[in-house]
Design a protein around this motif. Structure first.
Motif, short mmCIF file in Angstrom:
data_model
loop_
_atom_site.label_atom_id
_atom_site.label_comp_id
_atom_site.label_asym_id
_atom_site.label_seq_id
_atom_site.Cartn_x
_atom_site.Cartn_y
_atom_site.Cartn_z
N VAL A 45 17.39 71.12 5.76
CA VAL A 45 17.22 70.79 4.35
C VAL A 45 16.60 69.40 4.25
O VAL A 45 17.07 68.46 4.89
CB VAL A 45 18.57 70.81 3.61
N THR A 46 15.53 69.25 3.49
CA THR A 46 14.88 67.96 3.30
C THR A 46 15.21 67.41 1.92
O THR A 46 15.64 68.14 1.02
CB THR A 46 13.36 68.09 3.44
N GLY A 47 15.00 66.12 1.74
CA GLY A 47 15.26 65.51 0.45
C GLY A 47 15.54 64.03 0.59
O GLY A 47 15.37 63.44 1.66
N THR A 48 15.98 63.42 -0.50
CA THR A 48 16.31 62.00 -0.48
C THR A 48 17.67 61.78 0.19
O THR A 48 18.46 62.71 0.31
CB THR A 48 16.36 61.44 -1.92
N SER A 49 17.92 60.55 0.57
CA SER A 49 19.20 60.26 1.22
C SER A 49 20.37 60.52 0.27
O SER A 49 21.41 61.04 0.69
CB SER A 49 19.23 58.81 1.70
N ALA A 50 20.21 60.19 -1.01
CA ALA A 50 21.29 60.41 -1.98
C ALA A 50 21.63 61.89 -2.07
O ALA A 50 22.80 62.28 -2.08
CB ALA A 50 20.90 59.86 -3.34
N PHE A 51 20.60 62.72 -2.15
CA PHE A 51 20.81 64.17 -2.25
C PHE A 51 21.48 64.73 -1.00
O PHE A 51 22.46 65.48 -1.08
CB PHE A 51 19.46 64.86 -2.48
N LEU A 52 20.97 64.35 0.16
CA LEU A 52 21.49 64.90 1.41
C LEU A 52 22.91 64.41 1.70
O LEU A 52 23.76 65.17 2.15
CB LEU A 52 20.56 64.54 2.56
N LEU A 53 23.17 63.14 1.45
CA LEU A 53 24.49 62.60 1.73
C LEU A 53 25.55 63.16 0.78
O LEU A 53 26.70 63.35 1.16
CB LEU A 53 24.47 61.07 1.65
N SER A 54 25.14 63.44 -0.46
CA SER A 54 26.10 64.06 -1.38
C SER A 54 26.45 65.47 -0.92
O SER A 54 27.60 65.91 -1.02
CB SER A 54 25.52 64.08 -2.80
N ARG A 55 25.48 66.19 -0.36
CA ARG A 55 25.75 67.52 0.17
C ARG A 55 26.61 67.44 1.44
O ARG A 55 27.48 68.28 1.67
CB ARG A 55 24.44 68.25 0.48
N LEU A 56 26.38 66.42 2.24
CA LEU A 56 27.21 66.22 3.44
C LEU A 56 28.65 65.94 3.04
O LEU A 56 29.59 66.45 3.65
CB LEU A 56 26.64 65.06 4.26
N ARG A 57 28.83 65.13 2.02
CA ARG A 57 30.18 64.79 1.57
C ARG A 57 30.93 66.02 1.07
O ARG A 57 32.14 66.14 1.23
CB ARG A 57 30.10 63.74 0.46
N ARG A 58 30.19 66.96 0.45
CA ARG A 58 30.82 68.17 -0.07
C ARG A 58 30.98 69.24 0.99
O ARG A 58 31.48 70.33 0.70
CB ARG A 58 30.00 68.72 -1.24
N GLY A 59 30.56 68.96 2.22
CA GLY A 59 30.71 69.94 3.29
C GLY A 59 29.62 70.99 3.31
O GLY A 59 29.75 72.01 3.98
N GLU A 60 28.51 70.75 2.59
CA GLU A 60 27.43 71.73 2.54
C GLU A 60 26.40 71.50 3.64
O GLU A 60 25.52 72.33 3.85
CB GLU A 60 26.75 71.66 1.17
N LEU A 61 26.51 70.37 4.35
CA LEU A 61 25.68 70.09 5.51
C LEU A 61 26.60 69.62 6.64
O LEU A 61 27.68 69.08 6.39
CB LEU A 61 24.64 69.01 5.21
N ASP A 62 26.17 69.84 7.87
CA ASP A 62 26.95 69.42 9.03
C ASP A 62 26.59 68.01 9.49
O ASP A 62 27.43 67.26 9.98
CB ASP A 62 26.74 70.39 10.20
N VAL A 63 25.32 67.66 9.34
CA VAL A 63 24.84 66.35 9.81
C VAL A 63 23.57 66.01 9.04
O VAL A 63 22.80 66.89 8.65
CB VAL A 63 24.57 66.37 11.33
N VAL A 64 23.37 64.72 8.79
CA VAL A 64 22.14 64.23 8.17
C VAL A 64 21.51 63.25 9.14
O VAL A 64 22.19 62.37 9.69
CB VAL A 64 22.41 63.54 6.81
N VAL A 65 20.19 63.38 9.36
CA VAL A 65 19.48 62.56 10.34
C VAL A 65 18.37 61.80 9.65
O VAL A 65 17.62 62.37 8.85
CB VAL A 65 18.90 63.43 11.47
N GLY A 66 18.25 60.52 9.95
CA GLY A 66 17.17 59.72 9.38
C GLY A 66 17.58 58.28 9.17
O GLY A 66 18.61 57.82 9.68
N ARG A 67 16.78 57.59 8.40
CA ARG A 67 17.03 56.18 8.06
C ARG A 67 17.72 56.14 6.70
O ARG A 67 17.11 56.46 5.69
CB ARG A 67 15.70 55.43 8.03
N MET A 68 18.99 55.75 6.69
CA MET A 68 19.76 55.89 5.45
C MET A 68 20.82 54.81 5.26
O MET A 68 21.62 54.88 4.33
CB MET A 68 20.42 57.26 5.41
N THR A 69 20.87 53.80 6.11
CA THR A 69 21.96 52.83 6.04
C THR A 69 21.97 52.04 4.74
O THR A 69 23.00 51.48 4.37
CB THR A 69 21.88 51.85 7.22
N GLU A 70 20.82 51.98 4.04
CA GLU A 70 20.78 51.24 2.78
C GLU A 70 21.34 52.06 1.62
O GLU A 70 21.54 51.54 0.52
CB GLU A 70 19.34 50.82 2.44
#
Length: 310
Positions: free
Chosen positions: A130-155
């Motif tokens: 799944v591609t998208g912005t860090s906010a979108f992907l991390l919110s899905r990770l928090r809800r358990g809809e993704l297993d891992v997010v990879v990229g530059r996102m520390t900010e």
């Protein structure tokens, strides 16, 4: 003890409305009617004797009680899904991985990691990317809809209650096509950059923050003549066929720079770069697929740091 009146459909409806911030969009996503999902949420609120959502001009938002339930309902539903997946994996011998990816790793790191992960065993392995912005992907990770997010996102502010593992640093670069007028000048001053179109990340992304900081440092205003996108394919094609200045991840343009199709401007956007890594939700037990993929990811990242060709 869980109230017997609370069913799985209540939690699924609640999670989807929370994700979509809209009853109508959630109903479409779950393939039910809007009155049907409204009734389901009302039943859940009546059972809990508390309001979970409140209406806003842009849709609905979670109340404090809704936020509390979200922190627990997402992992609970995900754990149930994992149990079902585990049973199916035993039956079929397959393993499934859900990866969120940012544009910074789409060119080399992630494709190579997925290739090695799939080829490292005779067991069938599949992945949903799944591609998208860090906010979108991390919110899905928090809800358990993704297993891992990879990229530059520390900010990203959404990362703070998640677990991030640093892999390597990577710069954003200002690149243009070979033969660009700026390359013919002996020195590229920041004031000259505004005379050309730009290709930049969209607003509200962590990469755009670096672009905005660059313009503030040099006392400039980002030109209105710009393309805002996270698409690497679009960015590269647009830069190669015109005079646009592309803000690109180092990984994405490495090959084009080596072929001299693109050239980096002498004025750096940033000196040290940002931290590229993998983010997981520690409140959920990592699946075997997630653990093995992260191991492979570390190996590939080590090769990137050593400068090996992937």
């Amino acid at each position: 003890m869980l109230n017997a009146r609370i069913k799985l459909r209540h939690l699924q409806a609640f999670l989807e409305v929370a994700r979509q911030r809209s009853f109508a969009r959630a109903a479409d996503s779950l393939a039910i009617t809007q009155p049907g999902i409204s009734k389901t949420i009302r039943e859940l609120e009546d059972t809990l004797a508390i309001q979970l959502f409140e209406r806003t001009p842009r849709g609905v938002s979670l109340t404090q009680a809704g936020l509390t339930l979200l922190r627990h309902a997402g992992p609970a539903v995900r754990a149930l899904e994992e149990g079902v997946d585990a049973i199916q994996a035993v039956q079929t011998g397959s393993h499934w991985l859900r990866v969120g990816t940012l544009s910074t790793v789409e060119s080399r790191l992630l494709p190579e990691a997925l290739r090695r992960w799939q080829s490292s065993t005779t067991t069938e392995r599949g992945a949903q990317v799944v591609t998208g912005t860090s906010a979108f992907l991390l919110s899905r990770l928090r809800r358990g809809e993704l297993d891992v997010v990879v990229g530059r996102m520390t900010e990203a502010r959404e990362i703070h209650d998640l677990s991030f593992e640093h892999l390597y640093y990577e710069r954003l670069q200002l690149v243009v096509r070979a033969g660009h007028p700026l390359l013919l000048e002996q020195a590229t001053g920041a004031d000259k950059l505004c005379a050309y179109p730009w290709i930049v990340p969209p607003p509200q992304t962590t990469l755009r923050q670096q672009v905005d900081s660059f313009f503030v440092r040099h006392g400039l205003t980002l030109t209105a003549q710009r393309i805002e996108t996270l698409s690497l394919a679009l960015g590269q094609r647009y830069a190669l066929t015109g005079d646009a200045i592309w803000v690109a991840p180092e990984e994405a343009v490495r090959s084009a720079l080596e072929r001299r199709e693109l050239c980096e401007l002498s004025l750096p956007l940033e000196l040290h770069g940002g931290s590229v890594g993998a983010c997981i939700n520690r409140s959920l037990r990592p699946t075997l697929a997630t653990e093995t993929f992260c191991e492979v990811l570390r190996e590939v990242a080590a090769d990137v740091v050593k400068g090996h060709n992937l």
